[in-house]
Design an enzyme around this catalytic site. Sequence first.
Site, PDB file in Angstrom:
ATOM      1  CG  ASP A  30     -26.357   1.594 -40.974  1.00 16.85           C
ATOM      2  OD1 ASP A  30     -26.114   2.682 -41.531  1.00 16.85           O
ATOM      3  OD2 ASP A  30     -27.248   1.461 -40.113  1.00 16.85           O
ATOM      4  CE  LYS A 105     -25.286   8.485 -43.981  1.00 16.68           C
ATOM      5  NZ  LYS A 105     -26.035   7.332 -43.450  1.00 16.68           N
ATOM      6  CD  GLU A 204     -28.777   5.224 -44.989  1.00 17.43           C
ATOM      7  OE1 GLU A 204     -27.610   5.581 -44.743  1.00 17.43           O
ATOM      8  OE2 GLU A 204     -29.781   5.907 -44.685  1.00 17.43           O
ATOM      9  CG  ASP A 227     -33.808   5.929 -41.698  1.00 13.43           C
ATOM     10  OD1 ASP A 227     -33.669   6.216 -40.488  1.00 13.43           O
ATOM     11  OD2 ASP A 227     -32.866   5.533 -42.415  1.00 13.43           O
TER      12      ASP A 227
END
Length: 654
Positions: A30, A105, A204, A227
């Site tokens: 992850d 990211k 994800e 999320d």
Amino acid sequence: MSGDSPSSKTQVATEACRASVPDDPIVGIDLGTTNSLVAFADAAGPRILSLGSDLESVEDEASSQNGNGLVPSVVRYRGDVVEAVGREAAAGLEDHATRTVYSVKRYMGRRFDDRREDAAASPYRVVEGARGLSGIEIDGRMRSPEEISADLLAHLRDRASEALGVPVRRAVVTVPAYFDDAQRQATRDAGRIAGIDVVRILNEPTAAALAYGIGGRGDAETIVVYDLGGGTFDVTVLEVMPADPSSPDGEAIFRVLATAGDTRLGGDDFDRVLLEDLHDAAMAESDPERRARRLAVLRAVGGRAKIALSDAAATRIRLDGGGVVPDLDRTLDRADFEVAARPLVDRTLDACERALKDAGLERAAIDRVVLVGGSTRMPMIREAVETWFDRPAYVALDPDRVIALGAAVQGSILAGTRRDALLLDVIPLSLGLETAGGAVAKLVVRNTMVPTRSVEMFSTSVDGQLNVGLHVVQGEREMVADCRSLARFELRGLPPMPAGIPQIEVAFNVDANGVLGVDAVERRSGRRARVQVVPSNGLTRDEVDRIEADSVTHARDDMMVHRVVDLAVNAALDVKWITEALDRVRADVDTEVVASVEAGLVELQALITQAREDPRSVDPDAFHAAKDRLDRASMPVHEASIARSLRNEASSGD
Ligand code: AMP
């Protein structure tokens, strides 16, 4: 009801896992905005790898709460060299604000123009790089986000190789569902630069669903994955067509129906809301170096305070700024924080609304809601989401780890390491609750078909107990010490009541995916508590068989011990009640009655003490007989006690 420490069975399971690492494993990574993790799955299911040096320096509140395995997605450079990665780099963030890269990211595969705002607020220098893409410039050296991610991936790969004891070369890497081709390609490139074969880029939310065993069997389902991480919020509506059990690859089909979210909404915003005034003042600082420093300090202080408020109603923060940043001493309340943060929560719910609309679905069409991301630990988030969707959410797995666990599950499917019979339609091992004296009350017995529900009433064994510890265990043996500990939680804030009076209703619900929800409610006060676990995690078929065989071997002995322990609990209440009654009415009963009751009390108390010290040494039949004798001998005491109460009532009525 109170607890014991986890049984040694768990350790056995871990050892068994260790032995089964293949030569060329596929791990799940992850690669998160704030933190990254590596997990690996074998026949016992997925587990997070504890990554060596990143484990040893666990010291701050956040990391000790979050535990092992979490590697901050942070890299520090000095000129051409990678100076620190992970926890060490994160710890030095305040002192090396301009050379330390976090949240890279956000820049992966993105044009600089699209990220100007992030770049402006960043303590490190983000500039326009090659082909209009974002670049990060430190000490005059330019790096692409892919290169920085690759440094992080290489670190994760090396630590994972150490943890597994074999070189790790292949990985499933997760990306947000909304990542476009350029962003997915950038992630693949980062893997390539790090020398890792990225066998699959996995969404994800799909990973989160896989971690919960969704898609393993049963009917097609529609699920929502909510999320809320450190820097971003994503909501995804997924349709899952379960794996065909007869197909050799065993892969379920996950289809993304819609995604929505906010790339500028995450835990960091909640930190900022908590110290809004100080943040505004820091942003107004004209010197960029000082501004970067102040922002970095506030980020750390605000983040810690916010995490404290997930457990406590208030927290105090104190900071000696040493002249560099202003000193700080204030107390923050959860209630105030929840009011201030409500607009942020509402923004996430608006996004849920948009996602459902795009998917053309009503809220009632959603079968399950899965919570992911560290920020979903905030009670206000759980409450808001569960209220909005009008159903309990999946929270059993650690929200920081669920994506890595799911990536590992995907890795094991691709590697052909299938979980065995544990994922079928029955509960492989009984589920129960610890009762007084360390015995187990089984609520769901092994081989029950899922889904299933079972409810039982419990009470307290101590007068005036305000909090009741509940311990959920798994196994076939009669005593907690011989079972596997699954979860502990507390029912708090009961009004003081005598032992045996509270009515605690405990419900075990196991859903079609084998996820166990335990709800406890005290009937008189309405106080509630609950917990959720995935009982099959960490168990192989072999281990289940061993546990079952063990229970057969010990069946007779275990039943005797269980009986003695239960007798000791009941007898202790008898001794208490009879002693109290005798004290009240001693003058009203014959001296022979007093003498025989007192002798009976002494005898029973001795047996209770012996049963607590060594239950195996007590003959349950003899114990039962002694309890019976005392009950009979004390009849005149009870009668006298009732007569006295009636007299008292009559005289108070005059
Ligand atoms: P992630 O990107 O999923 O790793 O999420 C990290 C975010 O979760 C950070 O903003 C953390 O401050 C936040 N977080 C972690 N633990 C907690 C907690 N117990 N309460 C509130 N926020 C938390």
